[in-house]
Motif scaffolding. Structure first.
Motif, mmCIF file in Angstrom:
data_model
loop_
_atom_site.group_PDB
_atom_site.id
_atom_site.type_symbol
_atom_site.label_atom_id
_atom_site.label_comp_id
_atom_site.label_asym_id
_atom_site.label_seq_id
_atom_site.Cartn_x
_atom_site.Cartn_y
_atom_site.Cartn_z
ATOM 1 N N UNK A 42 6.054 -71.844 -17.547
ATOM 2 C CA UNK A 42 4.696 -71.653 -17.088
ATOM 3 C C UNK A 42 3.704 -71.733 -18.253
ATOM 4 N N UNK A 43 3.937 -71.016 -19.321
ATOM 5 C CA UNK A 43 2.912 -70.906 -20.361
ATOM 6 C C UNK A 43 2.743 -72.156 -21.213
ATOM 7 N N UNK A 44 3.749 -73.015 -21.247
ATOM 8 C CA UNK A 44 3.624 -74.264 -21.993
ATOM 9 C C UNK A 44 2.520 -75.148 -21.450
ATOM 10 N N UNK A 45 2.271 -75.082 -20.140
ATOM 11 C CA UNK A 45 1.223 -75.918 -19.556
ATOM 12 C C UNK A 45 -0.160 -75.456 -20.028
ATOM 13 N N UNK A 46 -0.346 -74.141 -20.214
ATOM 14 C CA UNK A 46 -1.635 -73.643 -20.701
ATOM 15 C C UNK A 46 -1.850 -74.070 -22.154
ATOM 16 N N UNK A 169 -4.723 -65.957 -21.296
ATOM 17 C CA UNK A 169 -5.771 -65.493 -20.388
ATOM 18 C C UNK A 169 -5.644 -66.124 -19.007
ATOM 19 N N UNK A 170 -5.226 -67.393 -18.940
ATOM 20 C CA UNK A 170 -5.158 -68.102 -17.657
ATOM 21 C C UNK A 170 -4.225 -67.410 -16.657
ATOM 22 N N UNK A 171 -3.185 -66.750 -17.151
ATOM 23 C CA UNK A 171 -2.219 -66.135 -16.248
ATOM 24 C C UNK A 171 -2.074 -64.624 -16.475
#
Length: 183
Positions: A42-46, A169-171
């Motif tokens: 998940x966090x790699x996309x941010x 921050x996005x998630x």
């Protein structure tokens, strides 16, 4: 069991690390022609989206950004757990990968198994990249596979009983990287 937590990177340090990684990607690839960023969910996309924004600001042109879901490629799903349906988050590769330099992006590099799974998912997505590079925010060591990052925000030697928690921050509502020690 008590968990002790301390900050490794705050919001400013994360921003600086991603800016440095961005410049290194541009320099190594002599620009961004035939390049694509692919974030591991998940966090790699941010991270990939933030690096793409940096590239647009620096180079004045955009770079394609994709995302890869490794759920079905994990080697740690046991037969007992396979009766449960794993939650698929979807893979989205907006362009053909043939002859592209793909920069695979993840938040933490640990054993290397996530990266191996992501490379398998990329190959199944179609096309044959000319090269796959790896960018990570944190490299914590303890590799089980012969995988080495091309771009690293911070090397953090850890013990196996420590955990790295990356929050964006996005998630998560905040930007920080924490190290957690179980006591």
């Amino acid at each position: 069991m008590e968990t002790k937590e301390r900050t490794l990177l705050d919001e400013q340090a994360i921003r600086r690390a991603l800016t440095r990684i961005t410049h290194e990607i541009i320099e190594k690839n002599k620009g961004i022609t035939d390049c694509m960023l692919v974030g591991i969910k998940t966090r790699g996309i941010y991270m990939a989206e933030r690096i793409a924004e940096n590239i647009t600001r620096i180079e004045g042109e955009s770079i394609p950004v994709g995302e890869v879901d490794i759920t079905m490629y994990r080697d740690d799903l046991s037969p007992a757990s396979s009766t449960l349906d794993p939650e698929l988050k979807g893979t989205s590769i907006p362009i053909n990968l043939d002859e592209k330099r793909v920069i695979l992006i993840d938040d933490v590099l640990y054993t290397g198994r996530t990266v191996r799974a992501a490379m398998d998912a990329l190959m199944d997505a179609g096309g044959r990249p000319s090269q796959i590079q790896l960018a990570v925010l944190i490299d914590r060591g303890h590799r089980e596979l012969p995988i080495r990052p091309d771009f690293v925000g911070k090397n953090v030697p850890t013990s196996k009983d420590e955990m790295i928690a990356v929050r964006f921050a996005e998630v998560d509502g905040t930007d920080e990287v924490m190290i957690q020690q179980n006591k």
